[in-house]
Design a protein around this motif. Structure first.
Motif, PDB file in Angstrom:
ATOM      1  N   ILE A   1       0.844  -1.190   0.000  1.00  0.00           N
ATOM      2  CA  ILE A   1       0.000   0.000   0.000  1.00  0.00           C
ATOM      3  C   ILE A   1       0.882   1.244   0.000  1.00  0.00           C
ATOM      4  O   ILE A   1       1.946   1.280   0.629  1.00  0.00           O
ATOM      5  CB  ILE A   1      -0.955   0.040   1.217  1.00  0.00           C
ATOM      6  N   ILE A   2       0.425   2.244  -0.730  1.00  0.00           N
ATOM      7  CA  ILE A   2       1.111   3.541  -0.802  1.00  0.00           C
ATOM      8  C   ILE A   2       0.091   4.600  -0.430  1.00  0.00           C
ATOM      9  O   ILE A   2      -0.969   4.699  -1.057  1.00  0.00           O
ATOM     10  CB  ILE A   2       1.674   3.806  -2.209  1.00  0.00           C
ATOM     11  N   LEU A   3       0.383   5.364   0.601  1.00  0.00           N
ATOM     12  CA  LEU A   3      -0.546   6.371   1.104  1.00  0.00           C
ATOM     13  C   LEU A   3       0.121   7.744   1.093  1.00  0.00           C
ATOM     14  O   LEU A   3       1.332   7.853   1.290  1.00  0.00           O
ATOM     15  CB  LEU A   3      -0.994   6.043   2.525  1.00  0.00           C
ATOM     16  N   ASP A   4      -0.685   8.762   0.885  1.00  0.00           N
ATOM     17  CA  ASP A   4      -0.175  10.132   0.963  1.00  0.00           C
ATOM     18  C   ASP A   4      -1.332  11.056   1.305  1.00  0.00           C
ATOM     19  O   ASP A   4      -2.457  10.860   0.825  1.00  0.00           O
ATOM     20  CB  ASP A   4       0.465  10.560  -0.360  1.00  0.00           C
ATOM     21  N   CYS A   5      -1.075  12.037   2.123  1.00  0.00           N
ATOM     22  CA  CYS A   5      -2.099  13.004   2.539  1.00  0.00           C
ATOM     23  C   CYS A   5      -1.809  14.364   1.925  1.00  0.00           C
ATOM     24  O   CYS A   5      -0.647  14.783   1.856  1.00  0.00           O
ATOM     25  CB  CYS A   5      -2.125  13.145   4.067  1.00  0.00           C
ATOM     26  N   THR A   6      -2.859  15.024   1.491  1.00  0.00           N
ATOM     27  CA  THR A   6      -2.717  16.389   0.998  1.00  0.00           C
ATOM     28  C   THR A   6      -4.042  17.116   1.178  1.00  0.00           C
ATOM     29  O   THR A   6      -5.108  16.523   0.999  1.00  0.00           O
ATOM     30  CB  THR A   6      -2.295  16.408  -0.490  1.00  0.00           C
ATOM     31  N   PRO A   7      -4.025  18.391   1.560  1.00  0.00           N
ATOM     32  CA  PRO A   7      -5.277  19.131   1.710  1.00  0.00           C
ATOM     33  C   PRO A   7      -5.829  19.571   0.361  1.00  0.00           C
ATOM     34  O   PRO A   7      -5.062  19.893  -0.558  1.00  0.00           O
ATOM     35  CB  PRO A   7      -4.872  20.348   2.566  1.00  0.00           C
ATOM     36  N   ASP A   8      -7.143  19.572   0.209  1.00  0.00           N
ATOM     37  CA  ASP A   8      -7.761  20.036  -1.027  1.00  0.00           C
ATOM     38  C   ASP A   8      -8.153  21.502  -0.881  1.00  0.00           C
ATOM     39  O   ASP A   8      -7.838  22.163   0.110  1.00  0.00           O
ATOM     40  CB  ASP A   8      -8.970  19.169  -1.398  1.00  0.00           C
ATOM     41  N   LEU A   9      -8.847  22.036  -1.885  1.00  0.00           N
ATOM     42  CA  LEU A   9      -9.204  23.448  -1.884  1.00  0.00           C
ATOM     43  C   LEU A   9     -10.189  23.803  -0.780  1.00  0.00           C
ATOM     44  O   LEU A   9     -10.277  24.955  -0.359  1.00  0.00           O
ATOM     45  CB  LEU A   9      -9.792  23.840  -3.249  1.00  0.00           C
ATOM     46  N   SER A  10     -10.937  22.813  -0.309  1.00  0.00           N
ATOM     47  CA  SER A  10     -11.884  23.062   0.783  1.00  0.00           C
ATOM     48  C   SER A  10     -11.233  22.883   2.152  1.00  0.00           C
ATOM     49  O   SER A  10     -11.927  22.829   3.157  1.00  0.00           O
ATOM     50  CB  SER A  10     -13.091  22.133   0.659  1.00  0.00           C
ATOM     51  N   HIS A  11      -9.885  22.739   2.173  1.00  0.00           N
ATOM     52  CA  HIS A  11      -9.104  22.611   3.402  1.00  0.00           C
ATOM     53  C   HIS A  11      -9.426  21.333   4.163  1.00  0.00           C
ATOM     54  O   HIS A  11      -9.338  21.290   5.397  1.00  0.00           O
ATOM     55  CB  HIS A  11      -9.313  23.829   4.304  1.00  0.00           C
ATOM     56  N   LYS A  12      -9.796  20.290   3.424  1.00  0.00           N
ATOM     57  CA  LYS A  12     -10.005  18.980   4.019  1.00  0.00           C
ATOM     58  C   LYS A  12      -8.845  18.068   3.625  1.00  0.00           C
ATOM     59  O   LYS A  12      -8.407  18.073   2.483  1.00  0.00           O
ATOM     60  CB  LYS A  12     -11.331  18.373   3.551  1.00  0.00           C
TER      61      LYS A  12
END
Length: 466
Positions: free
Chosen positions: A99-110
């Motif tokens: 598994i490869i995971l990554d987090c990033t915020p979107d334009l709605s700040h979620k």
């Protein structure tokens, strides 16, 4: 059938293919009705069944058109479910996965957690495949919250986590943490889900760690961002900048690692031209706030301290960027990656001995080009009250260059070296575990058996073996 530009309105509108699936109108034969209705219009030209249906819809004989937004969303959901079903089927056929995971915020700040599953497809010629399983909204970005989220997703897809043999993330503490990170929590449930640090993030986050290590470092990149903001906020000021420089300023982006070296490059080689552009902005603007800001930035860009910081950061970023590009190669081998990281570490250690002296020489050349004095302004040293009588007072560093060497250069380079050393160690551990697969043709029988047993023990948990 040959289409000309004259009859594109009656055939496939090639020049409108950037339209979304659903457009700004739901009416047939309108320019902005989206890809879905455009495809219906196209099919109706050659198929009598949809042609007859469209004629009834336009004539008002049918109130149910099956062409609205609800049916479009249902079609998207049906296609999505079918695609996911096919991917899950192939993943379960291959049995083992990573598994490869990554987090990033979107334009709605979620916070969005992207989930990718990698397998080795065994049908025919073995090949590596990666499947994007979608985004998960992460309400909690802690190690516990993210690990719970991915385990819940795997359970929904009916993919047994017991078959996971690898996990790879960026180097954030919540992901790679040895005690409470995602990788530690997943290893507790499945010791064979070995953690492999992400090659692309491995080197770039070295720079992030170094950038946060010193006030001079954080302040320097703050000035770079101010430079970009000043010029990019006005088309006239941007034109002034382009008139002076060959390479335009770049913004420092949190998610695009390559932006770091791009943001430094222009002030490394065109500092005098950037300063001239700032002086022209100061002279031409009528806004007093812009005038003051342009003057302040021109003084900073023309300072010896800023020039030294620029040279040092460019040297470090250039070394790191070269390694980063090599590690992102699709044909990169694990043992080669470890060797590259070790050489990068050695290069930074060597740079620590001579880099600051060389940076002073290069910075003086930049100052001479700008016709400014190559000297550091001595900052006032604050004294602190001694708390205990037996404490000796700290010796003040009166020389500004020596102070910058200690408080900026050594700190930044040491943090970069230590951060790179940590990531090299993690990659070396992985290479050691799988070394038998890398060099087995050249190993003697005794060593081959030894390394094979080591890998077998690594992939064995309790009574279960991989």
């Amino acid at each position: 059938m040959v289409l000309s530009w004259k009859n594109t309105e009656n055939a496939l509108p090639f020049y409108k293919r950037n339209a979304p699936l659903r457009g700004s109108t739901d009416t047939l034969y309108q320019p902005n009705n989206g890809n879905f209705l455009k495809e219906v219009e196209l099919v109706a030209q050659f198929d009598p069944v949809p042609k007859e249906h469209i004629a009834k819809v336009q004539g008002g004989a049918s109130h149910t058109s099956y062409l609205g937004n609800i049916i479009q969303n249902e079609l998207i959901d049906c296609i999505s479910e079918r695609v996911v079903e096919c991917m899950v089927t192939e993943i379960r056929q291959s049995k083992y996965f990573s598994i490869i995971l990554d987090c990033t915020p979107d334009l709605s700040h979620k916070e969005q957690l992207s989930v990718i599953i990698r397998i080795v497809a065994a049908e025919g010629t073995a090949q590596i495949k990666e499947y994007f399983m979608g985004f998960l909204e992460a309400e909690q970005t802690t190690g516990e919250g993210l690990s719970t989220l991915i385990l819940k997703k795997l359970k929904e897809l009916n993919i047994p986590f017991e078959d996971c043999r690898g996990q790879s993330y960026d180097n954030g503490a919540n992901m790679k943490g040895k005690n409470k990170g995602v990788q530690a929590r997943l290893l507790q449930l499945n010791p064979r889900a070995l953690f492999v640090p992400c090659g692309a993030h491995t080197v770039n986050l070295v720079v992030c760690d170094a950038a946060k290590s010193s006030s001079d470092a954080t302040g320097y990149f703050g000035y770079l961002q101010k430079l970009f903001n000043l010029f990019s906020a006005s088309t006239q000021r941007w034109s002034t900048l382009k008139k002076h420089v060959d390479i335009t300023l770049k913004s420092w982006a949190d998610t695009r690692w390559e932006s770091r070296i791009n943001s430094v490059e222009v002030v490394r080689f065109q500092a005098a031209k950037v300063r001239d552009a700032l002086l022209e902005v100061r002279a031409s603007t009528a806004d007093p706030a812009i005038k003051i800001e342009a003057q302040a930035l021109a003084e900073e860009v023309g300072s010896y301290r800023f020039s030294i910081c620029t040279v040092v950061w460019y040297d470090i970023l250039r070394k790191v960027q070269t390694v980063n590009k090599l590690l992102q190669s699709q044909c990169m081998h694990l043992d080669v990656a470890v060797d590259i990281l070790k050489k990068a570490e050695t290069s930074l250690v060597s740079y620590r001995d001579t880099g600051f002296v060389d940076a002073q020489t290069s910075a003086k050349e930049v100052c001479e080009e700008m016709n400014v004095e190559a000297a550091l302004k001595q900052k006032r040293l604050r004294t602190t009250k001694r708390q205990f009588s037996y404490e000796a007072s700290d010796e003040s560093i009166t020389d500004a260059l020596k102070k910058m060497d200690y408080s900026f250069f050594n700190v930044v380079v040491d943090v970069a070296i230590e951060s790179l050393r940590e990531r090299t160690g993690m990659m070396s551990d992985v290479a050691k575990k799988f070394s038998v697969l890398i060099s087995f043709p050249d190993l003697p029988a005794s060593e081959l058996e030894k390394q094979a047993k080591y890998l077998c023990n690594t992939l064995t948990s309790g009574d279960q073996a991989a």
